[in-house]
Write an enzyme that holds these catalytic residues in place. Structure first.
Site, mmCIF file in Angstrom:
data_model
loop_
_atom_site.group_PDB
_atom_site.id
_atom_site.type_symbol
_atom_site.label_atom_id
_atom_site.label_comp_id
_atom_site.label_asym_id
_atom_site.label_seq_id
_atom_site.Cartn_x
_atom_site.Cartn_y
_atom_site.Cartn_z
ATOM 1 N N HIS A 79 42.184 22.108 25.216
ATOM 2 C CA HIS A 79 42.144 23.382 24.480
ATOM 3 C C HIS A 79 40.709 23.865 24.237
ATOM 4 C CE1 HIS A 79 41.930 20.908 20.663
ATOM 5 N NE2 HIS A 79 41.137 21.889 20.318
ATOM 6 N N ASP A 110 46.163 16.965 26.165
ATOM 7 C CA ASP A 110 45.038 17.680 25.569
ATOM 8 C C ASP A 110 43.700 17.017 25.904
ATOM 9 O OD1 ASP A 110 43.773 19.699 24.250
ATOM 10 O OD2 ASP A 110 44.061 18.857 22.246
ATOM 11 N N SER A 192 36.790 19.414 18.011
ATOM 12 C CA SER A 192 37.721 19.144 19.109
ATOM 13 C C SER A 192 36.977 18.672 20.353
ATOM 14 C CB SER A 192 38.510 20.408 19.453
ATOM 15 O OG SER A 192 39.389 20.732 18.411
#
Length: 585
Positions: A79, A110, A192
């Site tokens: 992402h 992910d 992230s």
């Protein structure tokens, strides 16, 4: 007057403390505390150079990553890169900015791999063993929350591992976090893709998810990292340039009356059904790990790539049976492609006066702004459907095919091949491989696979299509890989689920699929599997030894299995290879 006297005493005391030698001040601190502090600082100093701040090519979006190889391969989240484009900018803690290109993506797990460019001596993180992580272990989360590090100095937060083997449901999205590590080290938007280190500075996970949505997208003390051991399973798949997929068993499980984990549904076209698993069987262990809950089953299954073969033990009528099953894809190719191309945009809420005062929080899901790639690096990105970047797949194809050519060059032997020898029972055989068909004479029997009709059959019957498989083999060895409708490097896997790791090339032609296995230690060809159709029983051919025939390195024996059952062993004694010019004479 009394108050003034007291104040004078306090000021004098403070001055005396400040004038004391540093050694006298530190003497009041427990040496164990100082040692622990020094150890933390040393670890942070050692690992910080490997932490990456990631931005879109024009500076949009943002996230974090970590370098894992000196030539620039780095891990991050899917992402993050889905909002950054195919080329991006990456900053290291020395303040330098580098170009980077997308390598592969794993939309389900992910995870994404990128490659930083411009050096071959990048600082890297040492990979740890996430299976040994325990609740209560100290953990460092590092990255670039809220894009604070404009100088690319990573932010470090320190906390404990709050949970292990956590399972995060897809919750309406494609992402599925399995067997992940929960930490209370602060993880916020922008963290992230950043690394999670243990107290020794070893990489144990990639930070990717937090319990944000109900708490205003700020840290709530519950963050989740993708375990590094899961990523190790996908390592070569991620370097393949593909859009990689996770595995499905072809069966679902539920909790039985005695808290057993029982098969509740099973697909009859799945490999696990062909290997004997039935409705109601109890799953005792999978991939060598005992099974105690449905979530544990999902956790274990979710950390493996589609296509791997793994051991499964089931119990029926108190009898345990061990089988090796090939895992199937969790998603269809079109689902993966759609997900990879889908740029999910999280709608912004109407700003409040308080929001206007707050710093801008990067949205990693933001739609990327297409920016032209750097001129000197633009050849490093090759678009192709089904791939994040086909350039890297081509590199691996070339590496393995060149090895084949170096050992035996069949490139000018594209005419008819004739193999003669004996079966293990002494029957003599002749195999004839030509463009129009494959013939097989053994004893008094003759078998033929026509290649002109385009219809492949199980010939000889019960072999899974041995003759069609050998046609694929001839195309591979003679360098005619362009005749396959699809041909690519898959990644690596343990051969037959229990042997050495092998690199895998895949070729598809008229619906039939070959998977060729190359030893990772010496790149020798160990054999191949052949499927007449995607869900048919596998024809397995293995090579134990090679010999020199007609000046070429060639397998001395073909061990043929259907499923796990041996069906024949062909000892090759002579090999006749014709060129196309020979055919015209």
């Amino acid at each position: 007057m009394q108050r003034k006297f007291v104040c004078t005493q306090i000021v004098t005391s403070i001055l005396l403390i400040l004038l004391l030698p540093a050694s006298s001040q530190s003497a009041v601190v427990d040496p164990a505390v100082l040692a622990a502090q020094k150890q933390r600082i040393d670890v942070i100093k050692a690992v910080s150079p490997s932490v990456v701040a990631i931005f879109g090519g024009s500076g949009q979006g943002g996230g974090s990553g970590v370098l894992v190889t000196p030539d620039g391969y780095a891990l991050t989240n899917f992402h993050v890169v889905s909002g950054a484009g195919n080329f991006m900018k990456c900053g290291l803690n020395d303040g330098k900015l580098y170009d980077a290109v997308i390598v592969s993506i794993d939309p389900t797990g992910d995870v994404a791999m990128i490659r930083l460019l411009g050096r071959n001596d990048f600082p890297i993180a040492k990979l740890g063993n996430s299976d040994t992580v325990k609740v209560g272990d100290w953990a460092y989360a590092m990255g670039n929350p809220f894009l604070l590090a404009t100088d690319f100095q990573p932010t470090i937060t320190y906390g404990i591992v709050s949970g292990v083997h956590r399972y995060q449901y897809p919750a309406g999205t494609f992402l599925e976090y399995t067997d992940c590590i929960q930490v209370d080290s602060s993880i916020n938007p922008g963290n992230s893709g950043g690394p999670l280190f243990n107290a020794r500075g070893e990489l144990i996970g990639i930070n990717g998810r937090g319990s944000f949505e109900k708490r205003g997208r700020v840290n709530s003390g519950a963050g989740y990292a993708i375990s590094i051991n899961q990523i190790k399973h996908f390592w070569d798949h991620l370097k393949s340039g593909r859009i990689v997929d996770h595995a499905a068993l072809g069966a679902t499980v539920s909790t039985g009356a005695d808290s057993t984990i029982d098969v509740s549904e099973i697909l009859e076209e799945s490999d696990v059904y062909r290997k004997g698993l039935q409705l109601g069987d109890e799953i005792v262990s999978f991939a060598g790990r005992p099974m105690r809950s449905v979530n544990q089953f999902k956790n274990i299954l979710g950390i493996y790539p589609a296509g791997w073969t793994l051991p499964l033990v089931y119990r029926r009528d108190e009898k345990k049976t061990k089988i090796y099953v090939r895992l199937q894809n969790l998603h269809s190719a079109s689902e993966l492609q759609e997900q990879a191309g889908q740029k999910k945009v999280i709608p912004d809420k109407a700003p409040t006066p308080e929001d206007k005062k707050a710093p801008r929080i990067p949205n990693p899901h933001a739609k990327p702004t297409v920016t032209p790639p750097p001129e000197k690096y633009k050849h490093l990105y090759v678009p192709k459907t089904g791939f994040a970047n086909y350039y890297f797949n081509q590199q691996h194809q070339d590496r393995l095919l060149q090895t084949l050519t170096d050992r035996s060059d069949f490139s000018d032997r594209k005419g008819t091949w004739t193999l003669t020898g004996k079966q293990i029972d002494g029957d003599e055989f002749t195999l004839t491989l030509a463009d129009k068909g494959v013939g097989f004479e053994i004893g008094d029997e003759v078998f033929l696979q026509s290649l002109e009709s385009g219809i492949l059959v199980d010939e000889p019957p019960g072999t899974g299509g041995l003759l069609a498989a050998l046609h694929h083999f001839r195309l591979l060895l003679s360098g005619q890989t362009k005749r396959f409708t699809d041909f690519y490097y898959l990644g690596s896997e343990p051969l037959d689920g229990k042997n050495e790791m092998v690199d895998v090339l895949v070729g598809t032609l008229t619906g039939a699929i070959s998977r060729w296995y190359f030893s990772k230690s010496d790149l020798s060809l160990r054999g191949f599997d052949f499927y007449l159709t995607e869900n048919s029983e596998v024809c397995t051919i293995r090579f134990e030894q090679f010999q020199t025939l007609n000046g070429q390195d060639f397998p001395s024996e073909l061990d043929v299995f259907i499923g796990n059952r041996p069906v024949m062993k062909l000892k090759i004694e002579r090999l006749k290879l014709e060129t196309l010019e020979d055919m015209k004479k």
